[in-house]
Design a protein around this motif. Sequence first.
Motif, PDB file in Angstrom:
ATOM      1  N   ASP A   1      12.398  -5.811 -16.723  1.00  0.00           N
ATOM      2  CA  ASP A   1      11.267  -4.885 -16.627  1.00  0.00           C
ATOM      3  C   ASP A   1      11.081  -4.152 -17.956  1.00  0.00           C
ATOM      4  N   GLU A   2      10.148  -4.602 -18.746  1.00  0.00           N
ATOM      5  CA  GLU A   2       9.892  -4.054 -20.089  1.00  0.00           C
ATOM      6  C   GLU A   2      11.185  -3.949 -20.917  1.00  0.00           C
ATOM      7  N   PRO A   3      11.886  -5.065 -21.096  1.00  0.00           N
ATOM      8  CA  PRO A   3      13.218  -5.018 -21.720  1.00  0.00           C
ATOM      9  C   PRO A   3      13.215  -4.591 -23.178  1.00  0.00           C
TER      10      PRO A   3
ATOM     11  N   VAL B   1       0.872  -1.178   0.000  1.00  0.00           N
ATOM     12  CA  VAL B   1       0.000   0.000   0.000  1.00  0.00           C
ATOM     13  C   VAL B   1       0.909   1.228   0.000  1.00  0.00           C
ATOM     14  N   TYR B   2       0.779   2.070  -1.028  1.00  0.00           N
ATOM     15  CA  TYR B   2       1.590   3.290  -1.087  1.00  0.00           C
ATOM     16  C   TYR B   2       1.054   4.313  -0.085  1.00  0.00           C
ATOM     17  N   PRO B   3       1.909   5.268   0.307  1.00  0.00           N
ATOM     18  CA  PRO B   3       1.476   6.255   1.319  1.00  0.00           C
ATOM     19  C   PRO B   3       0.189   6.990   0.940  1.00  0.00           C
ATOM     20  N   ASN B   4      -0.078   7.110  -0.381  1.00  0.00           N
ATOM     21  CA  ASN B   4      -1.318   7.801  -0.790  1.00  0.00           C
ATOM     22  C   ASN B   4      -2.539   6.873  -0.744  1.00  0.00           C
ATOM     23  N   GLY B   5      -2.338   5.652  -0.255  1.00  0.00           N
ATOM     24  CA  GLY B   5      -3.460   4.726  -0.090  1.00  0.00           C
ATOM     25  C   GLY B   5      -3.673   3.785  -1.269  1.00  0.00           C
TER      26      GLY B   5
ATOM     27  N   LEU C   1      -2.351  -4.129 -17.691  1.00  0.00           N
ATOM     28  CA  LEU C   1      -2.438  -2.740 -18.138  1.00  0.00           C
ATOM     29  C   LEU C   1      -1.453  -1.862 -17.382  1.00  0.00           C
ATOM     30  N   SER C   2      -1.218  -0.700 -17.920  1.00  0.00           N
ATOM     31  CA  SER C   2      -0.437   0.297 -17.205  1.00  0.00           C
ATOM     32  C   SER C   2      -1.109   0.549 -15.847  1.00  0.00           C
ATOM     33  N   GLY C   3      -0.314   0.524 -14.776  1.00  0.00           N
ATOM     34  CA  GLY C   3      -0.869   0.745 -13.441  1.00  0.00           C
ATOM     35  C   GLY C   3      -1.351  -0.522 -12.760  1.00  0.00           C
ATOM     36  N   ALA C   4      -1.196  -1.666 -13.420  1.00  0.00           N
ATOM     37  CA  ALA C   4      -1.688  -2.936 -12.844  1.00  0.00           C
ATOM     38  C   ALA C   4      -0.854  -3.397 -11.658  1.00  0.00           C
ATOM     39  N   GLY C   5       0.411  -2.931 -11.605  1.00  0.00           N
ATOM     40  CA  GLY C   5       1.262  -3.314 -10.468  1.00  0.00           C
ATOM     41  C   GLY C   5       2.511  -4.084 -10.858  1.00  0.00           C
ATOM     42  N   LYS C   6       2.822  -4.111 -12.146  1.00  0.00           N
ATOM     43  CA  LYS C   6       3.960  -4.917 -12.615  1.00  0.00           C
ATOM     44  C   LYS C   6       5.293  -4.393 -12.045  1.00  0.00           C
ATOM     45  N   SER C   7       5.499  -3.089 -12.132  1.00  0.00           N
ATOM     46  CA  SER C   7       6.759  -2.536 -11.596  1.00  0.00           C
ATOM     47  C   SER C   7       6.806  -2.684 -10.082  1.00  0.00           C
ATOM     48  N   THR C   8       5.674  -2.488  -9.446  1.00  0.00           N
ATOM     49  CA  THR C   8       5.626  -2.648  -7.991  1.00  0.00           C
ATOM     50  C   THR C   8       6.023  -4.083  -7.618  1.00  0.00           C
ATOM     51  N   LEU C   9       5.550  -5.036  -8.410  1.00  0.00           N
ATOM     52  CA  LEU C   9       5.890  -6.438  -8.157  1.00  0.00           C
ATOM     53  C   LEU C   9       7.401  -6.656  -8.284  1.00  0.00           C
TER      54      LEU C   9
ATOM     55  N   GLY D   1      -9.605  -2.285 -15.875  1.00  0.00           N
ATOM     56  CA  GLY D   1      -8.582  -1.835 -14.921  1.00  0.00           C
ATOM     57  C   GLY D   1      -8.932  -0.474 -14.358  1.00  0.00           C
ATOM     58  N   ARG D   2      -8.325  -0.143 -13.188  1.00  0.00           N
ATOM     59  CA  ARG D   2      -8.579   1.169 -12.608  1.00  0.00           C
ATOM     60  C   ARG D   2      -7.984   2.242 -13.516  1.00  0.00           C
ATOM     61  N   ASP D   3      -8.547   3.449 -13.450  1.00  0.00           N
ATOM     62  CA  ASP D   3      -8.007   4.556 -14.237  1.00  0.00           C
ATOM     63  C   ASP D   3      -6.798   5.108 -13.535  1.00  0.00           C
ATOM     64  N   ASN D   4      -5.736   5.356 -14.309  1.00  0.00           N
ATOM     65  CA  ASN D   4      -4.539   5.940 -13.712  1.00  0.00           C
ATOM     66  C   ASN D   4      -4.393   7.395 -14.135  1.00  0.00           C
TER      67      ASN D   4
HETATM   68  N1  LIG Z   1       5.532   5.679  -5.495  1.00  0.00           N
HETATM   69  C1  LIG Z   1       4.228   5.552  -5.668  1.00  0.00           C
HETATM   70  N2  LIG Z   1       3.363   6.252  -4.893  1.00  0.00           N
HETATM   71  C2  LIG Z   1       2.035   6.113  -5.043  1.00  0.00           C
HETATM   72  N3  LIG Z   1       1.432   5.297  -5.937  1.00  0.00           N
HETATM   73  C3  LIG Z   1       2.237   4.590  -6.729  1.00  0.00           C
HETATM   74  C4  LIG Z   1       3.667   4.673  -6.653  1.00  0.00           C
HETATM   75  N4  LIG Z   1       4.190   3.846  -7.581  1.00  0.00           N
HETATM   76  C5  LIG Z   1       3.159   3.268  -8.213  1.00  0.00           C
HETATM   77  N5  LIG Z   1       1.984   3.714  -7.710  1.00  0.00           N
HETATM   78  C6  LIG Z   1       0.628   3.305  -8.123  1.00  0.00           C
HETATM   79  O1  LIG Z   1       0.541   1.897  -7.926  1.00  0.00           O
HETATM   80  C7  LIG Z   1      -0.183   1.300  -8.998  1.00  0.00           C
HETATM   81  C8  LIG Z   1       0.704   0.258  -9.688  1.00  0.00           C
HETATM   82  O2  LIG Z   1       1.766   0.941 -10.372  1.00  0.00           O
HETATM   83  P1  LIG Z   1       2.922   0.182 -11.166  1.00  0.00           P
HETATM   84  O3  LIG Z   1       3.902   1.239 -11.587  1.00  0.00           O
HETATM   85  O4  LIG Z   1       3.413  -0.931 -10.351  1.00  0.00           O
HETATM   86  O5  LIG Z   1       2.125  -0.365 -12.428  1.00  0.00           O
HETATM   87  P2  LIG Z   1       2.678  -1.004 -13.776  1.00  0.00           P
HETATM   88  O6  LIG Z   1       1.810  -2.173 -14.053  1.00  0.00           O
HETATM   89  O7  LIG Z   1       4.138  -1.241 -13.649  1.00  0.00           O
HETATM   90  O8  LIG Z   1       2.412   0.146 -14.822  1.00  0.00           O
HETATM   91  P3  LIG Z   1       3.271   0.549 -16.145  1.00  0.00           P
HETATM   92  O9  LIG Z   1       3.040  -0.556 -17.135  1.00  0.00           O
HETATM   93  O10 LIG Z   1       2.653   1.850 -16.543  1.00  0.00           O
HETATM   94  O11 LIG Z   1       4.706   0.687 -15.718  1.00  0.00           O
HETATM   95  C9  LIG Z   1      -0.609   2.449  -9.908  1.00  0.00           C
HETATM   96  O12 LIG Z   1      -1.938   2.830  -9.568  1.00  0.00           O
HETATM   97  C10 LIG Z   1       0.371   3.544  -9.590  1.00  0.00           C
HETATM   98  O13 LIG Z   1      -0.198   4.816  -9.818  1.00  0.00           O
END
Ligand SMILES: Nc1ncnc2c1ncn2[C@@H]1O[C@H](COP(=O)(O)OP(=O)(O)OP(=O)(O)O)[C@@H](O)[C@H]1O
Length: 253
Positions: free
Chosen positions: A175-177, A15-19, A41-49, A250-253
Amino acid sequence: MASKTVLELKHVNKVYPNGVKGLDDINFTVHEGEFVAVVGLSGAGKSTLFNSINRMIDVTDGQVLVDGTDITKVNGKELRRMRRKIGMIFQSFNLVNRTTVQKNVLAGRTGYYPTWKTLLGIYSKEDKQQAVVQLEKVNMVKKLYRRADQLSGGQKQRVAIARTLMQNPTLVLADEPVASLDPKTSKGVMDDLYNLKKHEHITVLVNLHSMELALKYADRIIGLRDGKLVYNKPIAEANEADLRDVYEHGRDN
Ligand SMILES: Nc1ncnc2c1ncn2[C@@H]1O[C@H](COP(=O)(O)OP(=O)(O)OP(=O)(O)O)[C@@H](O)[C@H]1O
């Protein structure tokens, strides 16, 4: 005999600080030598993973087991030792542009040397020989003394793959090589990544925007939507309708 588990996520939340829930109760297992595509989709959480697996960010709770050790719980030397096992490949290559291919590849050994030695650029003869061996695998040995900024995008990514091999990793996160590359170059780089699995038995997780490439290369596809794992199937069971669903609502980013 079942192959060894290289990566296991258990009830991982971020959970990011913004919720925003970047990851929402993620559970999955990856075995040795698997080539897994992560899609969504963009914003799905791939980079976070990916950032959670190599501990670039701290998860909120849950376990991230790399070779059986929970990377979320380790620090200092142990974290450094674990990071050596995890190779990273980035969309933007992350090479040092103003230096040679050789030095960029040697930088893959950084985790094995004390910092002062890497700052002075002191590497062993064996490592210099290894740099040549790894560059041969990606057909880049001819460019050993070329500056990185004189290479094409595809060549840069090959150098990045050779640098990762210098780490002797068990797991590579890409990561998106190929997101910055044209289709033909993308195929060459994907082939090189696939060779990590095929010839080195390295486990590879690759975050891909292209479903076509995911279907062509992956042994298994993992789909994320709104931070949740909504798809996890071997390629033989992957069907287009399910996969289309990963990309809907997917949620709107
Ligand atoms: N540092 C952060 N602070 C707050 N929210 C974040 C942060 N990083 C990512 N998010 C949010 O977390 C969710 C997942 O983001 P993430 O970057 O993991 O998605 P993604 O699937 O990698 O997207 P993309 O394909 O665009 O890179 C999104 O809603 C994003 O806005």
